[in-house]
Design an enzyme around this catalytic site. Structure first.
Site, PDB file in Angstrom:
ATOM      1  N   PHE A 201       0.862  -1.187   0.000  1.00  0.00           N
ATOM      2  CA  PHE A 201       0.000   0.000   0.000  1.00  0.00           C
ATOM      3  C   PHE A 201       0.894   1.230   0.000  1.00  0.00           C
ATOM      4  O   PHE A 201       1.272   1.757   1.051  1.00  0.00           O
ATOM      5  CB  PHE A 201      -0.909  -0.037   1.228  1.00  0.00           C
ATOM      6  CG  PHE A 201      -2.034   0.957   1.181  1.00  0.00           C
ATOM      7  CD1 PHE A 201      -3.103   0.766   0.325  1.00  0.00           C
ATOM      8  CD2 PHE A 201      -2.039   2.057   2.013  1.00  0.00           C
ATOM      9  CE1 PHE A 201      -4.155   1.674   0.286  1.00  0.00           C
ATOM     10  CE2 PHE A 201      -3.080   2.963   1.990  1.00  0.00           C
ATOM     11  CZ  PHE A 201      -4.146   2.771   1.113  1.00  0.00           C
ATOM     12  N   GLY A 202       1.266   1.685  -1.210  1.00  0.00           N
ATOM     13  CA  GLY A 202       2.172   2.818  -1.325  1.00  0.00           C
ATOM     14  C   GLY A 202       1.681   3.820  -2.350  1.00  0.00           C
ATOM     15  O   GLY A 202       1.551   3.491  -3.539  1.00  0.00           O
TER      16      GLY A 202
ATOM     17  N   ASP B 228      -0.510 -16.297  12.610  1.00  0.00           N
ATOM     18  CA  ASP B 228      -1.905 -16.702  12.808  1.00  0.00           C
ATOM     19  C   ASP B 228      -2.784 -16.218  11.644  1.00  0.00           C
ATOM     20  O   ASP B 228      -2.306 -15.644  10.662  1.00  0.00           O
ATOM     21  CB  ASP B 228      -2.386 -16.109  14.143  1.00  0.00           C
ATOM     22  CG  ASP B 228      -3.626 -16.774  14.703  1.00  0.00           C
ATOM     23  OD1 ASP B 228      -4.153 -17.708  14.068  1.00  0.00           O
ATOM     24  OD2 ASP B 228      -4.067 -16.347  15.787  1.00  0.00           O
TER      25      ASP B 228
ATOM     26  N   HIS C  53       4.583  -4.005   3.049  1.00  0.00           N
ATOM     27  CA  HIS C  53       5.771  -4.108   2.203  1.00  0.00           C
ATOM     28  C   HIS C  53       7.040  -3.726   2.961  1.00  0.00           C
ATOM     29  O   HIS C  53       7.030  -2.884   3.847  1.00  0.00           O
ATOM     30  CB  HIS C  53       5.619  -3.271   0.935  1.00  0.00           C
ATOM     31  CG  HIS C  53       5.293  -1.830   1.152  1.00  0.00           C
ATOM     32  ND1 HIS C  53       4.973  -0.974   0.132  1.00  0.00           N
ATOM     33  CD2 HIS C  53       5.216  -1.078   2.278  1.00  0.00           C
ATOM     34  CE1 HIS C  53       4.744   0.226   0.594  1.00  0.00           C
ATOM     35  NE2 HIS C  53       4.882   0.189   1.906  1.00  0.00           N
TER      36      HIS C  53
ATOM     37  N   HIS D   2       8.212   1.742   9.743  1.00  0.00           N
ATOM     38  CA  HIS D   2       9.620   2.089   9.976  1.00  0.00           C
ATOM     39  C   HIS D   2      10.048   1.932  11.435  1.00  0.00           C
ATOM     40  O   HIS D   2      11.005   2.563  11.876  1.00  0.00           O
ATOM     41  CB  HIS D   2       9.918   3.521   9.501  1.00  0.00           C
ATOM     42  CG  HIS D   2       9.755   3.716   8.028  1.00  0.00           C
ATOM     43  ND1 HIS D   2      10.742   3.439   7.111  1.00  0.00           N
ATOM     44  CD2 HIS D   2       8.679   4.124   7.298  1.00  0.00           C
ATOM     45  CE1 HIS D   2      10.306   3.695   5.887  1.00  0.00           C
ATOM     46  NE2 HIS D   2       9.047   4.109   5.978  1.00  0.00           N
TER      47      HIS D   2
END
Length: 235
Positions: free
Chosen positions: A96-97, A146, A153, A190
């Site tokens: 998701f970028g 799980d 990413h 991050h």
């Protein structure tokens, strides 16, 4: 028509009845069940079992004795030895970028790298692991994940970690070895988490954790401090 999608380039696999591309390299002992599809240039090693409805995308590598459930989707990835992928797992889709361009439009950032799954990894049903954008997404040996977990990413997870259900790890985070996440733990992007950290259920990690130990709360702090806060709030 593209040879990768031309139905004439696929043939039935004798051990299970699934369909495989003529350019795929598949060990004779591999079981590819009815309804499964193995695309071009993929490699499937000995004693692998691929469940019905599973899609193995172009160039995917699956090492020996790995098992997938039904409706698993594998793309842009390599899978180690003796792994288990439960029903509905998705590995190697875009992360998701996005960014805003000069016209104020939301534009997709390139997502072009891989996912690398180690040996003896187990991944629960409907868990998603995104491919990398600036580094490969990596899951270390013997890690257990799980159901309903989202791994973004560029995430790197070490050896022998345990990730419980509904946890979410945002992009470019790094987890050391022997890290345990309770149910519904969230980790921001991050962030670095040291080895041998344990996080209580529903915790949220907003900054680096550099020392081993138990943590909890929002934001996550050492567990004894969090418990004091809970007691004080009740009083």
């Amino acid at each position: 028509e593209d040879a990768e999608t031309d139905s004439k380039e696929f043939q039935h696999w004798r051990n299970g009845g699934g369909m495989v591309h003529k350019s795929a390299c598949i060990d004779p002992t591999a079981q590819i069940n009815t309804g499964a599809l193995v695309h071009s240039r993929s490699m499937v090693a000995s004693n692998v079992s691929i469940g019905s409805g599973t899609i193995v995308g172009p160039g995917v590598v699956i090492s020996q004795s790995t098992v997938t459930g039904y409706n698993v989707v594998l793309s842009n990835c390599s899978i180690g030895e003796s792994c288990i992928m439960h029903h509905g797992v998705c590995i190697g889709q875009d992360g998701f970028g996005f960014f805003l361009d000069e016209n104020g439009l939301v534009v997709k950032k390139p997502q072009s790298l891989k996912v690398k799954i180690g040996n003896h990894v187990e991944i629960g049903a409907n868990t998603c692991i995104d491919r990398g954008s600036w580094r490969d997404t990596v899951i270390g040996d013997h890690t257990k994940i799980d159901n309903l977990v989202q791994i973004g990413h560029n995430v790197e997870i070490g050896r022998s970690c345990i990730v419980c259900g509904q946890s979410g790890i945002a992009g470019s985070s790094t987890l050391g070895d022997y890290v345990t996440l309770g149910g519904r733990v969230s980790i921001r992007d991050h962030v670095h988490i040291a080895s041998k950290v344990r996080l209580a259920a529903n915790s949220c990690v907003t900054k680096n954790i550099n020392e081993a130990g138990d943590y909890g709360g929002f934001p996550a702090i050492p567990i004894h401090e969090w418990r004091k806060q809970v007691v004080g709030f009740r009083k």
